[in-house]
Design a protein around this motif. Structure first.
Motif, PDB file in Angstrom:
ATOM      1  N   ARG A 380       0.940  -1.217  -0.043  1.00 33.58           N
ATOM      2  CA  ARG A 380      -0.034  -0.054   0.051  1.00 33.58           C
ATOM      3  C   ARG A 380       0.837   1.181   0.036  1.00 33.58           C
ATOM      4  NH1 ARG A 380      -3.501   0.801   4.530  1.00 33.58           N
ATOM      5  NH2 ARG A 380      -4.598   2.005   3.338  1.00 33.58           N
ATOM      6  N   ILE A 398      -1.865  -7.778  -3.884  1.00 37.03           N
ATOM      7  CA  ILE A 398      -2.496  -6.694  -4.227  1.00 37.03           C
ATOM      8  C   ILE A 398      -1.433  -5.275  -3.900  1.00 37.03           C
ATOM      9  CG2 ILE A 398      -4.288  -5.059  -3.556  1.00 37.03           C
ATOM     10  CD1 ILE A 398      -6.013  -7.563  -2.887  1.00 37.03           C
ATOM     11  N   GLU A 400      -2.070  -1.308  -3.889  1.00 33.14           N
ATOM     12  CA  GLU A 400      -3.091  -0.611  -3.782  1.00 33.14           C
ATOM     13  C   GLU A 400      -2.442   0.995  -3.363  1.00 33.14           C
ATOM     14  OE1 GLU A 400      -5.419   0.670  -0.517  1.00 33.14           O
ATOM     15  OE2 GLU A 400      -7.199  -0.005  -1.686  1.00 33.14           O
ATOM     16  N   ASN A 401      -2.759   1.986  -4.481  1.00 36.16           N
ATOM     17  CA  ASN A 401      -2.393   3.425  -4.445  1.00 36.16           C
ATOM     18  C   ASN A 401      -0.988   3.434  -4.480  1.00 36.16           C
ATOM     19  OD1 ASN A 401      -4.723   4.513  -4.041  1.00 36.16           O
ATOM     20  ND2 ASN A 401      -5.055   3.708  -1.863  1.00 36.16           N
ATOM     21  N   LYS A 438      -4.444  -1.824  -8.119  1.00 32.86           N
ATOM     22  CA  LYS A 438      -5.752  -1.118  -7.701  1.00 32.86           C
ATOM     23  C   LYS A 438      -5.410   0.325  -7.633  1.00 32.86           C
ATOM     24  CE  LYS A 438      -9.968  -1.432  -5.193  1.00 32.86           C
ATOM     25  NZ  LYS A 438      -9.929   0.011  -4.301  1.00 32.86           N
ATOM     26  N   ASP A 439      -5.952   1.315  -8.283  1.00 32.43           N
ATOM     27  CA  ASP A 439      -5.725   2.840  -7.787  1.00 32.43           C
ATOM     28  C   ASP A 439      -4.245   3.094  -8.002  1.00 32.43           C
ATOM     29  OD1 ASP A 439      -8.558   3.118  -7.476  1.00 32.43           O
ATOM     30  OD2 ASP A 439      -8.434   2.341  -5.564  1.00 32.43           O
ATOM     31  N   CYS A 440      -3.450   2.440  -8.849  1.00 36.08           N
ATOM     32  CA  CYS A 440      -2.072   2.660  -8.889  1.00 36.08           C
ATOM     33  C   CYS A 440      -1.800   3.906 -10.080  1.00 36.08           C
ATOM     34  CB  CYS A 440      -1.457   1.535  -9.363  1.00 36.08           C
ATOM     35  SG  CYS A 440      -1.378   0.346  -7.752  1.00 36.08           S
ATOM     36  N   SER A 534     -10.748  -8.422  -5.067  1.00 33.78           N
ATOM     37  CA  SER A 534     -10.682  -7.479  -3.831  1.00 33.78           C
ATOM     38  C   SER A 534      -9.609  -8.075  -2.786  1.00 33.78           C
ATOM     39  CB  SER A 534     -12.029  -7.471  -3.269  1.00 33.78           C
ATOM     40  OG  SER A 534     -12.480  -8.636  -2.564  1.00 33.78           O
TER      41      SER A 534
END
Length: 548
Positions: A380, A398, A400-401, A438-440, A534
């Motif tokens: 993250r 995962i 994220e960001n 995700k949201d990268c 998810s």
């Protein structure tokens, strides 16, 4: 009078080799279908036949299960899976013996010795994960562990492949092929149980998104992706402190790791003060729930320069920081490999840690920067930079960001270059692995972007390429800058893996998000299937990302 010269005794390593070769041959014959061995087929119960139809290697499945002493006459799904895992585990000692024999015979060949040592490390991890798969609570956990056990067996085989110049190595690789089939069969049964339930008559071989199977959503997760990520909280008072001056508990990070308890159940926090730590750090399997906390990206830096151009060094060995202990956590620091763009494979961080969380961490390097090798990982708000395949491995991870940046690979950037951000390495459709972004943001460093804008036609950046046959990578709601090529994805070699990989995007934005120009073998993910990727579904994060 002629005297017979006394015969020389066989060297010990040769005796070991011959014994290993005989064991390999016996197992090979055991796994062959009866039509090839000339013997009668062992009687298989309907349950065994149904279970083995769900595997990729049924010809080795039925004989191995039919001769398993642990199976009752009317086995349940759990009985069959336990027996399949046991068959694989019982073959591991032979593989380990063969690798030890190769190591004993390789004192004058550093590359072969390194391959044998790495193989032994992999087989040890495989044994641990097979045991964990058999004892796991929950089919998803068993699935993850069995998939990792298969990965380690494949990596042992792959390490030997590059030094396959002796009959001894060839025999070990042949045995590992048979072992891989046994473990794949167990993995396929676990995947079938997870998908179809305990009625073995319903079981079928593993499928992927390319076959139309997207997986099943958790009942607690909405189709849009459900629940948010928990904030990672770190204890205020560290257990140990490291500083370069030596005025703290330890001067080096490795010393602090060595001082941590084995198999710790609580988080053990090592606070690493600002400074440059030039060292190679290893967190072994026994060191669980270790946390590294620094004083900020670029301020606390652990750096090394090992690379695959060095004699006796493989990609696996190049990591500046390598983690095998589960539950690893890191925050507010930089992991770097400073070998440079000419050094080829040079890993900054390697993780085999299940349930690992890295937040606000920088991974700096060139080729193969971040080796997310196995099991379940979460990154993250991280920064990841590199050139070729700089995020790679066969984990379920995962991101994220995260801020993902391509850096220049050539001293003369005007010559141009092709770079793939990712290279996922799934070798079996039963492995529950893949990379989820995700949201990268995908962009280049200032230097790379400047060079790109001067001559964009020779600078080609792709989201990924298939390192292995069932490579899986998806980008969800990511912003793709102009450096990303319209085709999006790059082949590895010819048509390899193009029919079996899964590369998908959902709601990509930015000048590099040209969905109409993407290669035909990539996919647009339907909205109803986004939830599969998810935190809760893909890595079962609701069970372990607690933020405590």
């Amino acid at each position: 009078m002629h005297h017979r010269r006394p015969s020389k005794p066989f060297p010990p390593f040769l005796l070991l080799f011959m014994a290993s070769l005989l064991l390999s041959l016996l197992l090979f014959l055991f796994l062959l279908p009866p039509s090839q061995t000339g013997g009668a087929a062992p009687s298989s119960s309907p349950a065994i036949r149904n279970a083995c139809r769900a595997t990729r290697f049924p010809s080795s499945c039925e004989p191995s299960l039919s001769q398993s002493p642990s199976l009752p006459s009317n086995p349940s799904a759990a009985n069959l899976i336990d027996a399949a895992l046991s068959v694989s585990a019982s073959a591991l000692p032979t593989a380990q013996s063969m690798a030890e024999s190769i190591l004993s015979a390789s004192s004058s060949n550093p590359d072969r010795a390194t391959a044998a040592r790495n193989c032994l490390d992999d087989l040890s991890l495989s044994a641990r994960r097979l045991s964990a798969a058999a004892a796991a609570v929950g089919v998803a956990n068993s699935h993850a562990f069995a998939g990792a056990a298969l990965l380690y067996q494949y990596d042992c085989w792959s390490a030997l492949k590059y030094v396959n110049s002796t009959r001894q190595v060839a025999a070990a690789m042949s045995f590992l092929d048979s072992l891989y089939a046994l473990t794949s069969n167990a993995l396929a049964m676990i995947a079938a149980l997870r998908r179809f339930g305990p009625d073995v008559s319903l079981w079928a071989p593993p499928q992927t998104e390319r076959d139309g199977y997207w997986g099943d959503l958790s009942s607690t997760v909405a189709a849009e992706g459900g629940g948010g990520l928990f904030r990672l909280h770190l204890v205020a008072a560290p257990d140990l402190t490291v500083c370069p001056s030596g005025e703290c508990d330890h001067r080096t990070v490795q010393e602090a790791v060595n001082a941590a308890p084995d198999y710790g159940l609580k988080r053990f926090t090592i606070f690493i003060k600002a400074g440059i730590y030039r060292e190679t750090v290893r967190i072994p399997f026994e060191k669980t729930n270790i946390a590294f906390v620094g004083e900020g990206i670029g301020r606390t830096v652990i750096t090394g320069d090992l690379n695959a151009e060095m004699s006796g060094i493989s990609t696996y060995n190049t990591a500046t920081v390598g983690v095998a202990g589960d539950g690893f956590v890191a925050a507010n620091l930089t992991f770097e490999n400073s070998a440079g763009p000419k050094a080829h494979q040079a890993v900054a961080f390697l993780s085999d840690s299940d349930h690992s969380i890295l937040e606000s961490v920088e991974f700096a390097g060139h080729q193969d920067t971040l080796y997310a090798r196995s099991l379940r990982q979460l990154y993250r708000n991280c920064r990841i930079s590199g050139t070729v395949d700089f995020i790679f491995g066969n984990s379920a991870t995962i991101f994220e960001n995260c801020d993902i940046k391509v850096v220049p690979r050539q001293e003369s950037p005007e010559k141009g270059e092709s770079n793939a951000v990712t290279a996922h390495g799934r070798t079996d459709p039963g492995q529950p692995t893949g990379f989820v972004f995700k949201d990268c943001i995908v962009n280049g460093s200032d230097e790379y972007v400047s060079s790109y804008r001067r001559k964009s036609s020779v600078h080609r950046v792709y989201l990924g390429r298939p390192w292995k046959e069932y490579s899986r990578t998806v980008f969800l709601n990511c912003y793709l800058e102009e450096i990303v090529r319209p085709e999006g994805w790059l082949p590895w070699r010819g048509e390899f893996a193009l029919a079996t990989l899964f590369y998908g995007e959902y709601e990509s934005s930015g000048p590099g998000a040209n969905s109409t120009a993407r290669v035909s073998w990539s996919s647009r993910i339907p909205a109803e299937h986004v939830g599969i990727y998810s935190l809760e579904n893909f890595i079962q994060g609701g069970e372990w990302v607690t933020g405590e």
